[in-house]
Design an enzyme around this catalytic site. Sequence first.
Site, PDB file in Angstrom:
ATOM      1  N   ASP A  73     -13.855  -0.594 -12.869  1.00 60.92           N
ATOM      2  CA  ASP A  73     -14.960   0.175 -13.398  1.00 60.92           C
ATOM      3  C   ASP A  73     -14.185   1.626 -13.806  1.00 60.92           C
ATOM      4  O   ASP A  73     -13.034   2.090 -13.208  1.00 60.92           O
ATOM      5  CB  ASP A  73     -16.046   0.292 -12.924  1.00 60.92           C
ATOM      6  CG  ASP A  73     -15.939   0.545 -11.181  1.00 60.92           C
ATOM      7  OD1 ASP A  73     -15.350   1.282 -11.154  1.00 60.92           O
ATOM      8  OD2 ASP A  73     -16.623  -0.154 -10.640  1.00 60.92           O
ATOM      9  N   ASP A  75     -15.194   6.119 -13.973  1.00 61.09           N
ATOM     10  CA  ASP A  75     -16.106   7.014 -13.692  1.00 61.09           C
ATOM     11  C   ASP A  75     -15.856   8.175 -14.580  1.00 61.09           C
ATOM     12  O   ASP A  75     -14.733   8.697 -14.460  1.00 61.09           O
ATOM     13  CB  ASP A  75     -16.305   7.536 -12.101  1.00 61.09           C
ATOM     14  CG  ASP A  75     -16.522   6.351 -11.205  1.00 61.09           C
ATOM     15  OD1 ASP A  75     -17.347   5.437 -11.708  1.00 61.09           O
ATOM     16  OD2 ASP A  75     -16.134   6.236 -10.180  1.00 61.09           O
ATOM     17  N   ASP A 153     -13.119  13.026  -1.914  1.00 62.56           N
ATOM     18  CA  ASP A 153     -12.628  12.832  -0.376  1.00 62.56           C
ATOM     19  C   ASP A 153     -11.072  12.775  -0.288  1.00 62.56           C
ATOM     20  O   ASP A 153     -10.797  13.578   0.511  1.00 62.56           O
ATOM     21  CB  ASP A 153     -13.397  11.563  -0.192  1.00 62.56           C
ATOM     22  CG  ASP A 153     -12.985  10.349  -1.125  1.00 62.56           C
ATOM     23  OD1 ASP A 153     -12.198  10.477  -2.113  1.00 62.56           O
ATOM     24  OD2 ASP A 153     -13.449   8.994  -0.903  1.00 62.56           O
TER      25      ASP A 153
END
Length: 447
Positions: A73, A75, A153
């Site tokens: 996928d 983002d 992160d």
Amino acid sequence: MLKTFIRTIKHWRRKPQNTAAPVIISRNDHTLSRRDISRAALTVMRRLQDANFQAYIVGGGVRDLLLGGYPKDFDVATDATPEQARQLFRGARIVGRRFRILHARIGREVIEVTTFRGHHSNAEDGEARQSDQGMLLRDNVYGDLASDAARRDFTINALYYTTRDFEIHDYTGGMQDIQQRLVRMIGDPSTRYKEDPVRMLRAIRFAAKLNFTIAPETAAPLAELAPLLRNIAPARLFDEVLKLLMSGYAERTFELLNQYHLWPHLFPGNAREASNAQALALTRQALCNTDQRIHANKRVTPAFLYAALLWPETSAEQQQLIQQGVPPLPALAQAAQKSSSAQLAYTAIPKRFSMPMREIWEMQHRLQRRTGTRAFRLLEHPRFRAAYDFLLLREASGEISPGLGQWWTDFQQADEEQRLKLVRSLARDNANSARRSPRSRRRYKAG
């Protein structure tokens, strides 16, 4: 593709993290192509850009394409707020309370759209909240592209690709870390782990999946901060465990979780039995089999995986109860209840998985009873295949002697007449064994 990509970035120097000006990688200097990006993600980007918003593919989609992979996928990050973005997509919905994001449905795909994040120290009332341990409980602070990169992160997840000029924007040295195959935390690792302890598991997951090394400063606090995982809701940890162990890299993940002392904070009962060679072998074999099935596009279920991971503790408890005089089946039921309840304090186990898990355990006893019509009935049981696979796993680990698994293998492959012969032969063997046993001879003499 990776070799080509590495050649294009050998001349770069690492840029200090969290700086405002990014390294811009032009279209001619990277291997990422929009042809490899899903049509739905491109549609989301185009609509945002047409409405005068910024839009970038970010995170794993960019990372995996640069490594020659095929992301599941994509983002999209934007400067549009969730409310502004929702106006552009019919049927879109805003989800999450801790981090509010937009799910935009394009055809059958759902694209996750996130607003650029700002630092929580700049938050207004109600936008951000931290626990006493430093964990972020709410973080809906919006910022710009540079601040968003600083809030990601790991450096390898902070690469932004835009279709406006087909450039990649790198604020944190992620391209360099991809070249060096490093998982590196953005900012101070201890602080970032305290903000969200799940990041410790994400570091392990990326290292295992990508075959990367965790940077020394990123790895250093893991063992000390591992107990913070207890602050994570068991339901969320269950989802994280599935990502860790059901993505095709479970065996490597297990090694890393043990290396950095995180495994006992996910499966404490299994960790306590690690000194038992057979229990450790069963765990490793279960994870190895899971990886093989995933890579072969075969079905895997959390019920079987949890059955294997909780079995060493359950089996040890059952044996203790049997020694105290409790019959085997009631002992198993008591042991199963105890081990399952203990595990629930760490990771949730939804009933749709816990019930089949217990059935797999209970059928281990039933698989031994094959005379008469029992074998035929067991073959039709909905959990037979999982129980049979679990039996083979126990034999392969050395927990039980081989033989029973081969009998069931032969029984499944036989036709109706051959199955009858197998059952009759087993009945004769049992009768002969009973006649030869000392107990039977004593009963005969007494008669």
